[in-house]
Design a protein around this motif. Structure first.
Motif: not given
Length: 720
Positions: A324-332, A347-353, A355-359
């Protein structure tokens, strides 16, 4: 009641066009049929459920199709076949306005007698063999016997051997000759999931096709086609989850699809799939990251408890968190969003979350979760191990911010320190010859040491009286520019900085003084060759050290100029030891070569007793020395003992310990002029050498003539 047929069999591809996700294989096989470049043996290898046996059956059906025989091999145009044999022409060509110039993919017609026999499992030209249960030499021999007979109908006889890696080595060897030179009408198609278990001689005789794992989108599209044919309403997220769970195997996906349809009926929903397949849903991880970003540790631990209560494995939870963290990193980055293989809604939920998670948070969290995954198996309390990881993740944002603040403070402090250092005059550099010259000042009354460039020991020097501090040098007009401030890296990993100094720079700096070099060498007395005193002043002498207190070690304190041998001193010590050894040996060997008169007579009994004692003592040191000395000796009138040895090697070995042995021999016997010399005894050839049995027999017959007479009388002969 009608028998139920599973979807994997009911919707099994019957043409090359309907094969899912293996276009590189189907295109090559179609071109081989069209150009009549069919190999004698094929090897289909790949994971389970990707279409190996299906492609083998389609190939066997197509090469025996009557349309392919007439149109491809005999070259008859399609228009002529429509007039004479319209039953064997595919439907796509029958409705074409110009069938001869219409491009089409080469497929079996499915109408001729050969195709119908194949579809009804009644074809005599296709033979399937399961090598898992028929893996002996007798089974292969039976197969070879069948190959001898030509087909009664059609052109080719196709032998499909599934799970060919299960054959024994003897069966492989029995199959080699037939596989290399089969009849013109025989084609072998081998299928396996473990290519590495097949011997190289089989691999070299086959044309190898590697089947890939089927992509998630291709499996989802085929599941959608099956659901449409079965009139089943299915959500895209549910089909996508089934495709992901299949791990590249279409048969597994169809089996799970049948199971889900049986569970939920004709309305397949995402929640039903998650509940029935016992899958850790995306929802768990979205809630987890939301709790971590808000630093809600209580909600995080309650979520873990919910996962455990639902019966999920903790290790799978950790692996899913890393994914899941890898998916969030990809969607940055919008460019890499396509790397995430999920449905559009997820995928839309991944992109939304994302944006809220700092790199920095994502990078550090992914590192912590990966570390937990590596150490999970070795942990005694695995749940506590996972909880510790979640505790670190819950306060990760605060830790990153604290590191930034600390880095900013360190950067400002280092800039202020640099300004302070810039106002101080730089100290003179060390001499170019590699020697460090110490200066004695009023602020530094401690002892200084001179370190020589050749690695010799440094001597301790203490000033006898305080020396007044010299006048400091004038300050430079312009100070050097301030260094650029250190900017922290926005990646969760801060730069390292020098430790802030807490010492008084003005007190620790040694002001420069003039130096007088003493060229007189002082080696034995240990006085340093450079004295730290001002011109015109009395040279500083080495003060005696105070007597040691009771109970204290009498040696020099560690780090205060203790004499440690360097490379040069070690070489000198080694040369000195070699000279002493050579001198001792020379003193032993320096004996008069001429005759000496007036020497007392040696007591032979004492000499033999001492020699025997020394020989036994040498036996404990080396058996080679014992064998050299364990022989009779006799001293002559000149007190010389000649030790007769067998070869020059023994002579060299005796000379190695001769000095020590001779000194002990003189001391114990009481004869100081006693000497021992080794002498090699020359061997005299006594006769011919006997190597073979014939040589030994001839020697015995010459020595014992009776043996010759007995051999002749009894009629014996040598048997070697």
């Amino acid at each position: 009641m009608e028998n139920f047929v599973v979807s994997a069999r009911k919707y099994r591809p019957a043409t090359f066009r309907s094969v899912v996700g293996q276009q590189h294989v189907t295109t090559t096989l179609q071109n081989a049929i069209a150009s009549q470049h069919l190999a004698q043996a094929f090897l289909f290898c790949g994971p389970r459920g990707v279409g190996k046996t299906t492609c083998a059956r389609i190939l066997a059906k197509t090469i025996n199709c009557e349309f392919v025989e007439e149109h491809v091999r005999k070259g008859r145009p399609v228009s002529e076949l429509l007039k004479t044999q319209p039953d064997i022409v595919p439907d796509a060509l029958q409705t074409a306005p110009d069938p001869d110039n219409t491009p089409f993919e080469l497929e079996a017609c499915g109408k001729c007698s050969s195709c119908r026999a194949f579809q009804e499992n009644a074809s005599f030209n296709v033979h399937e063999l399961d090598a898992a249960s028929n893996n002996s030499v007798e089974d292969i021999r039976s197969l070879v016997e069948q190959v001898r007979y030509a087909p009664q109908q059609g052109r080719f006889k196709v032998y499909i051997i599934d799970e060919v890696h299960m054959l024994s080595n003897a069966a492989f060897n029995a199959f080699l000759k037939t596989l290399e030179e089969p009849p013109s009408y025989a084609i072998f198609i081998l299928a396996t999931t473990e290519r590495h278990k097949i011997i190289p001689t089989i691999l070299s005789r086959c044309q190898i096709f590697d089947f890939n794992r089927i992509r998630v989108d291709d499996i989802r599209g085929h599941l959608r086609y099956v659901a449409t044919q079965e009139h089943i309403k299915a959500e895209d997220d549910a089909l996508h989850l089934l495709a992901q769970k299949a791990d590249g195997g279409l048969r597994d996906a169809l089996s799970m699809f049948d199971q889900m349809v049986t569970f939920s009926g004709h309305d397949l929903r995402y929640k039903d799939v998650v509940q029935n397949l016992h899958i850790l849903d995306y929802e768990y991880y979205f809630r987890l990251v939301d709790a971590l970003l808000s630093e809600n540790l209580s909600q995080t631990l309650l979520l873990l408890e919910e996962v455990v209560q639902n019966g999920f494995d903790l290790h799978n939870f950790v692996v899913g968190a890393a994914e899941h963290l890898r998916g969030l990193l990809v969607c940055k980055d919008p460019v890499t969003v396509q790397l995430l293989e999920v449905s559009d809604n997820i995928r839309a939920r991944y992109v939304q979350q994302a944006q809220a998670a700092p790199l920095p948070f994502l990078l550090s969290a992914l590192n912590l979760v990966s570390q937990c995954d590596r150490e999970f198996k070795q942990a005694k309390n695995q749940r506590l191990h996972v909880e510790l990881m979640l505790m670190k993740l819950a306060y990760l944002n605060s830790a990153v911010q604290f590191a930034r603040d600390l880095s900013s403070g360190a950067a400002s402090a280092s800039n202020g320190e640099a300004k302070k250092k810039s106002s101080v005059a730089p100290t003179p550099s060390a001499p170019a010859n590699g020697q460090l010259v110490a200066d004695g000042t009023a602020e530094a009354p401690a002892a200084y040491a001179k370190v020589a460039g050749n690695g010799a020991a440094a001597a301790v020097l203490q000033p006898a009286a305080p020396v007044p501090a010299p006048t400091p040098l004038p300050q430079p007009k312009s100070a050097p520019a301030d260094p650029e401030p250190v900017v922290p890296v926005e990646s969760g990993v801060e730069e390292l900085h020098d430790t802030l100094s807490i010492e008084d720079e003005a007190a620790t700096l040694v002001p420069p003084t003039s130096r007088i070099r003493d060229t007189v060498p002082h080696v034995e007395i240990g006085t340093p060759s450079v004295a730290g005193h001002e011109p015109g002043q009395t040279p500083v002498t080495a003060a005696p050290l105070p007597p040691p207190r009771p109970g204290m070690p009498t040696g020099k304190p560690l780090g205060l100029g203790t004499k440690l041998p360097g490379l040069g001193s070690l070489s000198a010590m080694k040369a000195q030891l070699e000279q002493q050894a050579a001198a001792g040996k020379a003193s032993v060997e320096a004996e008069s070569s001429g005759p000496t008169t007036g020497l007392p007579t040696i007591n032979d009994e004492v000499l033999q007793r001492v020699w025997k004692e020394l020989t036994e003592e040498r036996k404990a040191i080396s058996m080679m020395h014992y064998s050299l000395l364990n022989r009779p000796v006799q001293a002559n009138e000149q007190h010389l003992i000649v030790l007769r040895v067998d070869n020059p090697v023994q002579e060299d070995q005796f000379n190695e310990f001769r000095a020590e042995f001779l000194g002990e021999l003189r001391r114990r016997t009481g004869y100081p002029r006693l000497n021992v010399q080794a002498e090699v005894v020359e061997r005299v050839e006594t006769g011919r050498k006997l190597y073979t049995s014939n040589d030994k027999l001839e020697y015995l017959m010459e020595k014992y003539p009776m043996l010759t007479a007995m051999k002749q009388k009894l009629g014996l002969d040598a048997d070697f």
